[in-house]
Write an enzyme that holds these catalytic residues in place. Structure first.
Site, PDB file in Angstrom:
ATOM      1  N   LYS A 115       0.518   1.694  22.417  1.00 28.26           N
ATOM      2  CA  LYS A 115      -0.412   1.016  21.509  1.00 28.26           C
ATOM      3  C   LYS A 115       0.350  -0.001  20.667  1.00 28.26           C
ATOM      4  O   LYS A 115       1.487   0.255  20.249  1.00 28.26           O
ATOM      5  CB  LYS A 115      -1.096   2.060  20.619  1.00 28.26           C
ATOM      6  CG  LYS A 115      -2.224   1.517  19.741  1.00 28.26           C
ATOM      7  CD  LYS A 115      -2.894   2.659  18.994  1.00 28.26           C
ATOM      8  CE  LYS A 115      -4.034   2.163  18.097  1.00 28.26           C
ATOM      9  NZ  LYS A 115      -4.699   3.276  17.392  1.00 28.26           N
ATOM     10  N   SER A 187      -9.510   3.709  17.848  1.00 30.22           N
ATOM     11  CA  SER A 187      -8.941   2.363  17.890  1.00 30.22           C
ATOM     12  C   SER A 187      -7.933   2.183  19.022  1.00 30.22           C
ATOM     13  O   SER A 187      -7.511   1.067  19.307  1.00 30.22           O
ATOM     14  CB  SER A 187      -8.250   2.070  16.557  1.00 30.22           C
ATOM     15  OG  SER A 187      -7.170   2.970  16.322  1.00 30.22           O
ATOM     16  N   SER A 211      -8.912   8.394  16.703  1.00 32.59           N
ATOM     17  CA  SER A 211      -8.614   7.221  17.526  1.00 32.59           C
ATOM     18  C   SER A 211      -7.795   7.466  18.786  1.00 32.59           C
ATOM     19  O   SER A 211      -7.559   6.533  19.545  1.00 32.59           O
ATOM     20  CB  SER A 211      -7.909   6.156  16.671  1.00 32.59           C
ATOM     21  OG  SER A 211      -8.791   5.635  15.713  1.00 32.59           O
TER      22      SER A 211
END
Length: 497
Positions: A115, A187, A211
């Protein structure tokens, strides 16, 4: 000095030729003839076994992943940066080490992706924001350092919600491989989508309110939010420091356990790190599951569910009841909404200086949300009271488990994925607190929580079920989740790319 990466869009526009992706490693002829899509479809543990036996080389795996990214990521948009040159260099180094008999473990030579709020030395780390478009860290996050020490190959950085806070990205939205018009969750959207699209064998995400687990639910993969303090946050761009968790996502429970094994452990550079010695998570998969008492938090967590979510989770519970023993259906999961408000000042503390200098570089949704929050005042007393309440809740976290109950089972998310257009139309949605009610409490409590697939809707969208354990009981969570996974095999389904 030439950077060892290319931007995702640059990489995709290069049209890498077959010669550029030709296999150069000395492996058996049968392995060389294996199609690239069959290589990327391997599970992490399958790929690791082949690498160890030298039936497949790290270079071959890496080139297969890069070829698949080039072919499909124009549709998915999972990557912000593809570090192709660096990944191939790492793969060649791994190949040489393994050929000399220096196999480091199951992540050695395995392509992973991270990420884009997790720092990587020499590779852009942007948090999907124009604010950090040119940001290149000089040092790896601690979790990245550990993955590299285990021999992992880093393919690049994954798309996400801007600063992990709102459903926009400076690089555009991530599309769900199961249905391109739908969201991939947030997210850590790129972390879920990249796995479902078979661009890599494992990813890292972060989880402050759900997330990691939300993308796992949306994309039909496994995602673990570990116990707070088990995995280091050093070098991770924060959303809310007291609730941020870094964790692995993969296509099976075993693969997720293998990743956590290399990530977990005490980090003296992070004040929140726990002094604990992680157990052998893979060995724990063989534990007797009948000894695991299950608790079902019917009140609250099973209310206001989408009809198909309710049906699929009910079927999952029926299967789970043959693996473990349901001991209570009256578990209560507190919501801690009184803590959430004051702790939001942690987000503002990080963004206030950035916002003062470059407010126009934030995407509209996050910019407006920050502007609104910056106009509010949270006193030091209010913040400290909330922080003390958080710490007290974590000290008493085990109290939500009735006697004889070691694991909680509940829907990961109460809703099905929505279209990207619908998600971006109104943020936050009117029922946002209700949507977060099955994930956020476990970030507050810091408990280990894993989402894995439990079925698919009539339209072919995945649905996840969540398994939550006592503090530092990841081994038990993995063991039970693995047993359920083997009984159902939902994780073996693949989107039609």
């Amino acid at each position: 000095m030439k950077r060892s990466f290319v931007d995702r869009r640059t990489f995709l526009s290069m049209g890498a030729s077959a010669a550029a992706l030709s296999l150069t490693c000395p492996v058996p002829l049968a392995a060389q003839s294996l199609p690239a899509d069959e290589l990327t479809a391997l599970s992490l543990h399958e790929a690791a076994a082949r690498v160890r036996s030298r039936a497949v080389s790290p270079v071959e795996l890496t080139k297969a992943c890069l070829a698949r990214i080039e072919r499909y990521d124009t549709k998915i948009n999972a990557f912000i940066t593809v570090s192709a040159e660096l990944a191939l260099s790492q793969a060649r180094a791994a190949e040489q080490e393994i050929s000399r008999g220096r196999w480091l473990g199951p992540l050695h030579g395995i392509p992973l992706a991270l990420k884009d709020n997790i720092d990587t030395a020499g590779i852009h780390t942007t948090a999907a924001s124009d604010v950090f478009r040119d940001r290149v860290p000089a040092k790896d996050a601690e979790v990245v350092r550990r993955l590299k020490s285990a021999g992992a190959v880093i393919l690049g950085k994954l798309n996400m919600w801007e600063f992990a806070g709102s459903p926009e990205s400076a690089w555009g939205p991530v599309h769900n491989p199961w249905a391109l018009e739908y969201e991939a969750g947030g997210s850590s959207s790129g972390s879920g989508a990249a796995l479902a699209a078979e661009f890599c064998f494992g990813t890292l995400g972060t989880d402050t309110g759900g997330s990691i687990r939300f993308p796992a639910h949306c994309c039909g993969v496994v995602g673990l939010k570990p116990t707070y303090g088990l995995v280091s946050n050093t070098g991770v761009i924060p959303l809310r420091e007291s609730q941020d968790h870094v964790g692995p996502l993969a296509r099976s429970v075993l693969d997720t356990a293998l990743m956590l094994q290399s990530m977990a452990g005490y980090d003296p550079s992070w004040a929140g790190s726990a002094h604990t010695q992680p157990p052998d998570y893979v060995a724990a998969l063989r534990e007797n599951k009948k000894s695991f008492g299950l608790g079902i938090p019917r009140a609250g967590c099973f209310e206001m569910l989408d009809t198909e979510v309710a049906q699929l989770v009910a079927a999952a519970l029926q299967t789970m009841s043959t693996i473990g023993t349901i001991r209570s259906e009256r578990v209560v999961v507190p919501q801690y909404l009184d803590i959430e408000g004051p702790l939001g000042v942690e987000t503002l503390a990080y963004h206030a200086p950035l916002f003062a200098k470059a407010a126009e570089l934030y995407r509209p949704v996050w910019r407006n949300e920050l502007a609104s929050e910056l106009g509010k005042c949270v006193s030091g007393v209010e913040y400290l009271n909330a922080l003390h309440a958080l710490q007290d809740a974590r000290r008493r976290a085990a109290e939500i488990f009735p006697e004889g109950v070691g694991l909680l089972v509940l829907p990961t998310w109460k809703r099905l994925p929505v279209t990207i257009a619908e998600r971006q139309k109104t943020w936050p949605p009117a029922d946002f607190a209700e949507q977060m009610s099955n994930t956020l409490p476990f970030d507050v409590l810091g408990l280990p929580a894993l989402s894995l697939p439990c079925g698919y809707t009539k339209n072919g969208l995945p649905v996840g079920v969540q398994i939550v354990g006592r503090p530092f009981a990841e081994a038990q969570v993995f063991a039970f989740a693995h047993a359920y996974e083997q009984a159902t095999q939902w994780h073996l389904r693949k989107p039609n790319m």
